[in-house]
Design a protein around this motif. Structure first.
Motif, PDB file in Angstrom:
ATOM      1  N   GLU A 116       0.877  -1.034   0.131  1.00 29.55           N
ATOM      2  CA  GLU A 116      -0.141  -0.043   0.043  1.00 29.55           C
ATOM      3  C   GLU A 116       1.007   1.168   0.091  1.00 29.55           C
ATOM      4  O   GLU A 116       0.578   2.260  -0.455  1.00 29.55           O
ATOM      5  CB  GLU A 116      -0.860   0.002   1.046  1.00 29.55           C
TER       6      GLU A 116
ATOM      7  N   ARG B  90      -3.191   6.215   8.584  1.00 32.61           N
ATOM      8  CA  ARG B  90      -4.460   5.752   7.778  1.00 32.61           C
ATOM      9  C   ARG B  90      -4.270   4.389   6.875  1.00 32.61           C
ATOM     10  O   ARG B  90      -4.949   3.452   6.952  1.00 32.61           O
ATOM     11  CB  ARG B  90      -5.117   6.875   6.889  1.00 32.61           C
TER      12      ARG B  90
ATOM     13  N   ARG C 236      -5.891   0.952   7.726  1.00 32.10           N
ATOM     14  CA  ARG C 236      -6.899   0.310   6.559  1.00 32.10           C
ATOM     15  C   ARG C 236      -6.367  -0.920   6.247  1.00 32.10           C
ATOM     16  O   ARG C 236      -7.161  -2.034   6.120  1.00 32.10           O
ATOM     17  CB  ARG C 236      -6.893   1.043   5.296  1.00 32.10           C
TER      18      ARG C 236
ATOM     19  N   GLU D 148      -7.930  -3.127   9.204  1.00 31.81           N
ATOM     20  CA  GLU D 148      -9.342  -3.424   9.147  1.00 31.81           C
ATOM     21  C   GLU D 148      -9.805  -4.309   8.089  1.00 31.81           C
ATOM     22  O   GLU D 148     -10.373  -4.980   8.457  1.00 31.81           O
ATOM     23  CB  GLU D 148      -9.692  -1.735   8.805  1.00 31.81           C
ATOM     24  N   ARG D 149      -9.198  -4.153   6.933  1.00 32.93           N
ATOM     25  CA  ARG D 149      -9.669  -4.794   5.925  1.00 32.93           C
ATOM     26  C   ARG D 149      -9.303  -6.394   5.990  1.00 32.93           C
ATOM     27  O   ARG D 149     -10.124  -7.353   5.546  1.00 32.93           O
ATOM     28  CB  ARG D 149      -9.429  -4.504   4.552  1.00 32.93           C
TER      29      ARG D 149
END
Ligand code: NAD
Length: 514
Positions: A91, A203, A207, A210-211
């Motif tokens: 990412e 962030r 993320r 979280e995913r």
């Protein structure tokens, strides 16, 4: 490209707003009623955005989230943890250009250095993936029959990561990604001069968590050092404080952490020196010193701050180095032809001016630069001239780290003299020798040579790779981060003895006849 245009692309691309939450504890803290810290661009002084600060009650939420997350994360097999860190690396790679430009906007790094900063975080993620299958412990031959003796490495729990402005993403990655692969949870307190970068990077990492349905292990708490930083440092629930910053603040952080028997990693100031001997390839040495002294406008912990040149090549070296300095393009780091951007803020410009004045008062002679600069279209930017000051003796201000492109030049006649001057400062981070003589090189890297944590041969004091352990000695704090076996700093070693026999034989031949 202009600051305004770049800002628009970067803020939109990363989803940053004028006002952003600066605290994450599994969800982002609501911003209403919260005080903010504003971020200004050092290129032209314009407003970039603001970030809300955490108060003590928000900090408490962060700690509780960390403790809960640890119970889940630490028991996930390390190779699986590695896969998740690998996803974070991917990412970061997707967002490399935007994040790199944000670093340029917020702290003034050149476009190339901003991208390099994010690449360093990606490299660490990749390193952590490999490490996730190599967190080895030893098996030791036991002196007792039917006994097994071994070491295992457990995560520490919650780790506080306090970072400096000058590596606003990479230093977080060095700590948080390695700590995570070992099984820890980190709470990041970033520098107030680089909060937007911290929010954007957090962030992205969160993320990914979280995913994958995983708990929040990359917590964030923005706020001043004196409030939020202080809470972290003095909190017994935080097993390790990894602090990167000035020696002045680091000294007190180290003392406070030790007073509560917490562990610390201290990565503090440097006063890095390059030795250029009579056997040096002069052009190579000039390039290495110029890069070390001017890259990131002299705001790297590893920046070359002193250069010692053998008297036989002294005039030639000065002529070549000042020629390189005279050709350097200074200006907006968003322009790809610029290699020296601004200092981080007006305070840093004041420190530069004060240091130049003091150096002159102490007998220094300016060979190049020494002044602040106004750049057309960016009149409110924090620009200074890269500066070379010849000093007759190493004393006073030369013993201090000034975070600006100021290089002190000195002469030497023998290797013993060079090593003595080289080591004659309180700091011990990075060092370099430029020579083609095997004996000079071997002496410099021997136990009687450079006293620094990092030694370079025929390359700059600045520009370390992530694969090696990074850190320095003396007032640099003694910590090690990043590559090699630095992961062990984020773990507690446990020695395990297992008796699988039917008796209790004792070590050291002791008998206890019960
Ligand atoms: P700084 O010491 O001013 O701040 C560093 C961090 O400490 C910031 O997040 C700040 O908010 C926090 N802080 C301030 N007061 C605090 C307190 N009382 N308790 C807890 N935290 C507090 O440093 P800086 O200006 O951001 O960075 C430049 C310095 O960092 C230079 O000295 C540089 O050499 C050093 N540095 C060292 C390394 C290394 O690895 N050795 C790497 C990068 C930077």
């Amino acid at each position: 490209m202009t600051v305004e245009k770049t800002k628009q692309i970067v803020m939109d691309g990363l989803g940053l707003k004028e006002r952003n939450s600066g605290v994450y504890y599994g969800q982002w803290m609501g911003s209403e009623g919260k005080k903010t810290i504003e971020s200004f661009c050092p290129i032209n002084g314009s407003f970039l955005g603001s970030v809300t600060q955490g108060e003590e009650s928000d900090y408490e939420k962060v700690i509780i989230a960390a403790q809960k997350a640890f119970k889940v994360w630490s028991v996930i097999p390390a190779p699986r943890r590695g896969e998740i860190i690998g996803e974070i690396g991917a990412e970061l790679l997707k967002n490399k250009e935007l994040l790199g430009k944000l670093v340029s906007l917020e702290v003034g790094k050149t476009i190339s250095e901003g991208a390099g900063e994010i690449q360093e975080a990606i490299d660490i993620a990749n390193f952590a993936v490999g490490l996730s299958r190599q967190l080895y412990g030893l098996t030791i031959a036991s002196e007792r029959p039917d006994h097994r003796l071994m070491e295992q490495w457990h995560p520490l729990g919650t780790i506080g990561v306090i970072t400096s402005f000058n590596f606003p993403a990479a230093v977080w990655a060095w700590n948080a990604l390695i700590a995570a692969v070992v099984g820890n949870v980190t709470i990041w307190k970033p520098s107030s001069s680089a909060l937007l970068t911290a929010v954007a990077v957090s962030r992205i990492a969160n993320r990914v968590m979280e995913r994958n349905g995983l708990p929040p292990i990359f917590l964030l708490v923005c706020g001043s050092g004196r409030t939020v930083g202080n809470l972290l440092v003095n909190d017994k629930r935080v097993s390790l404080i990894s602090f990167t910053g000035s020696t002045k603040v680091g000294r007190s952080v180290g003392e406070q952490t030790a007073a509560r028997f917490g562990k610390s990693i201290l990565e503090l100031g440097g006063n890095n020196c390059a030795v250029v001997t009579s056997k040096a390839q002069i052009d190579l040495a000039v390039k290495g010193v110029a890069f070390g002294a001017m890259a990131t406008a002299g705001q790297r912990c590893t920046s070359t701050r002193r250069v010692l040149v053998h008297s036989s090549i002294y005039p030639e070296f000065i002529a070549k180095l000042t020629e390189v300095y005279s050709k350097v393009n200074i200006g907006s780091p968003l322009d790809s032809s610029v290699i020296v951007g601004p200092l981080v803020n007006n305070g840093a410009v004041e420190d530069f001016k004060k240091t130049v004045t003091e150096a002159k008062e102490q007998g220094g002679r300016i060979l190049f630069g020494g002044k602040t600069i106004t750049i057309p279209q960016n009149e409110n930017g924090c620009f200074v001239q890269p500066t070379i000051i010849e000093v007759p003796k190493q004393k006073g201000i030369v013993l201090e780290e000034t975070f600006a492109p100021i290089l002190y030049l000195m002469k030497f006649d023998s290797m013993d003299e060079a090593i003595s001057i080289h080591n004659g400062v309180p700091q011990g981070l990075s060092s370099a020798i430029f020579s083609t003589d095997m004996r000079e090189i071997e002496l410099f890297i021997s136990s009687l040579g450079s006293d620094c944590g990092i030694v370079n041969v025929n390359t700059s004091t600045a520009g370390a790779e992530i694969g090696g352990a990074f850190g320095g000695e003396k007032e640099t704090g003694g910590g090690r981060e990043s590559g090699s076996d630095s992961w062990k700093y984020y773990a507690r070693r446990q020695t395990v003895t297992i008796n699988y026999g039917y008796d209790i034989p004792l070590s050291q031949g002791i008998v206890f006849p019960v």
